[in-house]
Write an enzyme that holds these catalytic residues in place. Structure first.
Site, PDB file in Angstrom:
ATOM      1  N   GLU A 198      68.612 126.099  -5.105  1.00 41.45           N
ATOM      2  CA  GLU A 198      67.824 127.284  -5.170  1.00 41.45           C
ATOM      3  C   GLU A 198      67.025 127.505  -4.010  1.00 41.45           C
ATOM      4  O   GLU A 198      66.616 128.623  -3.611  1.00 41.45           O
ATOM      5  CB  GLU A 198      67.038 127.498  -6.415  1.00 41.45           C
ATOM      6  CG  GLU A 198      66.131 126.239  -6.310  1.00 41.45           C
ATOM      7  CD  GLU A 198      65.155 126.474  -7.660  1.00 41.45           C
ATOM      8  OE1 GLU A 198      65.276 127.302  -8.420  1.00 41.45           O
ATOM      9  OE2 GLU A 198      64.331 125.391  -7.959  1.00 41.45           O
TER      10      GLU A 198
ATOM     11  N   MET B 221      68.905 123.797  -9.637  1.00 41.78           N
ATOM     12  CA  MET B 221      67.376 123.990  -9.265  1.00 41.78           C
ATOM     13  C   MET B 221      66.838 122.554  -8.247  1.00 41.78           C
ATOM     14  O   MET B 221      67.932 122.221  -7.757  1.00 41.78           O
ATOM     15  CB  MET B 221      66.465 123.758 -10.613  1.00 41.78           C
ATOM     16  CG  MET B 221      66.696 124.718 -11.639  1.00 41.78           C
ATOM     17  SD  MET B 221      65.653 124.486 -12.920  1.00 41.78           S
ATOM     18  CE  MET B 221      64.151 125.381 -12.447  1.00 41.78           C
TER      19      MET B 221
ATOM     20  N   THR C 212      59.781 114.567 -12.346  1.00 36.35           N
ATOM     21  CA  THR C 212      60.044 115.660 -11.871  1.00 36.35           C
ATOM     22  C   THR C 212      61.769 115.760 -11.786  1.00 36.35           C
ATOM     23  O   THR C 212      62.113 114.755 -11.217  1.00 36.35           O
ATOM     24  CB  THR C 212      59.688 116.115 -10.528  1.00 36.35           C
ATOM     25  OG1 THR C 212      60.226 117.261  -9.889  1.00 36.35           O
ATOM     26  CG2 THR C 212      59.669 115.004  -9.323  1.00 36.35           C
TER      27      THR C 212
ATOM     28  N   ASP D 291      63.306 117.360  -9.793  1.00 40.02           N
ATOM     29  CA  ASP D 291      63.702 117.614  -8.106  1.00 40.02           C
ATOM     30  C   ASP D 291      63.879 116.641  -7.380  1.00 40.02           C
ATOM     31  O   ASP D 291      64.413 116.467  -6.600  1.00 40.02           O
ATOM     32  CB  ASP D 291      62.449 118.531  -7.554  1.00 40.02           C
ATOM     33  CG  ASP D 291      62.480 119.959  -8.401  1.00 40.02           C
ATOM     34  OD1 ASP D 291      63.249 120.225  -8.873  1.00 40.02           O
ATOM     35  OD2 ASP D 291      61.100 120.346  -8.381  1.00 40.02           O
TER      36      ASP D 291
ATOM     37  N   ARG E 209      95.323 125.518   1.340  1.00 35.80           N
ATOM     38  CA  ARG E 209      96.054 124.240   1.132  1.00 35.80           C
ATOM     39  C   ARG E 209      96.771 124.305  -0.341  1.00 35.80           C
ATOM     40  O   ARG E 209      97.096 123.420  -0.838  1.00 35.80           O
ATOM     41  CB  ARG E 209      94.915 123.228   0.990  1.00 35.80           C
ATOM     42  CG  ARG E 209      94.362 122.865   2.381  1.00 35.80           C
ATOM     43  CD  ARG E 209      93.847 121.497   2.666  1.00 35.80           C
ATOM     44  NE  ARG E 209      92.729 121.440   1.638  1.00 35.80           N
ATOM     45  CZ  ARG E 209      91.317 121.876   2.097  1.00 35.80           C
ATOM     46  NH1 ARG E 209      91.127 122.137   3.245  1.00 35.80           N
ATOM     47  NH2 ARG E 209      90.457 121.653   1.096  1.00 35.80           N
TER      48      ARG E 209
END
Length: 323
Positions: free
Chosen positions: A222, A169, A125, A127, A211
Site C-alpha cells: 500500500e 497493508m 505490528t 507491518d 508463455r
C-alpha cells in the site's frame, strides 16, 4: 514494583490479546496488581484504567483485536499530553507500564521512559517494520490471511485467464507484500523500498501471457509509489499489451481481523511474559522482541533511532522464480 498497567496502542494486530493475558497472569503470579488501560494513550491520559484479574483475561487469546481497545492520539505526542499521562499513572499508583504496539506506540513508550517512568515495550505490528524484533506479533497471521486470499484469487484468475493486482497493508514497509508475493507465486512484487517502473510490470505480465500462463498475480504494498490505484490506471492504458483481463483487489483491514494462529499466540505469550520479567529485574526503557529465535530486549532509544532493513535479495529471488 507492586502495581503495573498494560495498554495496546496503534493498529491492532492478531495476538495482542494473548500478550495482554501473558502480562496479566505473569504479573499476578508475582503478587502484583494489574490494570488495563482502555483506548491506548488516549485512555492513559484520560485515566481510563480497569483492574485485570486472572478471570478477566480468560479465553481471550484465540480472538483477534484487543480487549482493551486501541487508538491513535496526537495529543500524546506533545509534552503536555505525556505529562497528563504521567499524572494519571501516579494517581493510580502505577509503578510500571507495558506498551504493546508498533513504531508509533514504542516512540511514545520511549518518551515516557525519558521522563523517568519505567516502561517496557512489546513488539506488535502486522507491518513487521519495528527495529528490535525479527518478527512482531500479528505478522504471521496477517501473512496467512493475505496468502489465503491470493490462493482464492488464483482459482478465479485461472478460470477466466485474468491478471489480479492485489494490494496488501504494511504502510511504508514492503515486508508483507514481499513475503506473501513469494509464497503466493506472484509474477511481480511492488514495494516502497525499490523504485518500480510500471512499464516493467506491464512487460512481465505480457511475457507471462505469451508463455501461456493461465493467470497472473501482482502483489503491491500500500505504501509503494505505484500502489494499486496508480498501477491499475497505468495498466488500463496498456491493456492490449498485457493480454490478460485485469482485476484489482485491495485486501485492506481484513488482514488485521483474523484470529491469531499458533505462532502469534506463542510469540505474544513469550514476549508478554518477558516484559513483566524485565520490569521485575529493574530493566526498563526497552523493547521486548524476538531476535535470532530468542526473546531479547533492545533499548527503546535504539528502536526509535533505527529502521529495520528489508532483505531485497528475496525480491531478486522472486524475479527468478516467477519465470
Amino acid at each position: 514494583m507492586r502495581r503495573i498497567a498494560v495498554l495496546t496502542s496503534g493498529g491492532d494486530a492478531p495476538g495482542m490479546n494473548a500478550a495482554i493475558r501473558a502480562v496479566t497472569r505473569t504479573a499476578l503470579a508475582k503478587g502484583w496488581e494489574v490494570y488495563g488501560v482502555r483506548q491506548g494513550y488516549a485512555g492513559l491520559m484520560a485515566g481510563n484504567f480497569v483492574p485485570l484479574g486472572a478471570r478477566d483475561v480468560s479465553s481471550i487469546m484465540q480472538h483477534g483485536g484487543t480487549i482493551l481497545g486501541t487508538a491513535r492520539s496526537s495529543e500524546f505526542k506533545t509534552e503536555a499530553g505525556r505529562c497528563k499521562a504521567l499524572h494519571a499513572l501516579g494517581s493510580f499508583g502505577i509503578d510500571g507500564l507495558v506498551v504493546i504496539g508498533g513504531n508509533g506506540s514504542q516512540t511514545g513508550a520511549y518518551h515516557l521512559s525519558q521522563m523517568g517512568f519505567p516502561v517496557v515495550g512489546v513488539a506488535s505490528t502486522i507491518d513487521n517494520d519495528l527495529y528490535g524484533s525479527d518478527i512482531t506479533i500479528g505478522v504471521d497471521t496477517a501473512l496467512n490471511i493475505a496468502l489465503e486470499s491470493i490462493d482464492r484469487l488464483k482459482v478465479t484468475a485461472t478460470s477466466l485467464e485474468r491478471a489480479f493486482l492485489v494490494e496488501v497493508m504494511g504502510r511504508d514497509c514492503g515486508y508483507l507484500a514481499l513475503m506473501v508475493g513469494i509464497a503466493g507465486g506472484a509474477e511481480a512484487i511492488v514495494i516502497p523500498e525499490v523504485e518500480t517502473n510500471p512499464d516493467e510490470v506491464v512487460r512481465l505480465l505480457s511475457e507471462a501471457y505469451r508463455r501461456g500462463k493461465s493467470h497472473a498475480i501482482v502483489v503491491v504494498a500500500e505504501g509503494a509509489k505505484y500502489n494499486a490505484e496508480a498501477l491499475a490506471a497505468h495498466f488500463r492504458e496498456h491493456q492490449g499489451e498485457i493480454g490478460f483481463e485485469l482485476r484489482v483487489t485491495i485486501l485492506g483491514h481484513v488482514q488485521r481481523g483474523g484470529n491469531p494462529g499458533a505462532f502469534d499466540r506463542l510469540l505474544a505469550t513469550w514476549l508478554g511474559a518477558e516484559a513483566v520479567e524485565a520490569l521485575a529485574r529493574g530493566e526498563h526503557g526497552v523493547l521486548v522482541g524476538q531476535i535470532k529465535g530468542e526473546v531479547r530486549t533492545t533499548p527503546l532509544a535504539e528502536v526509535v533511532a533505527n529502521r529495520k532493513p528489508l532483505d531485497l535479495s528475496l525480491l531478486r529471488l522472486n524475479d527468478v522464480l516467477a519465470r
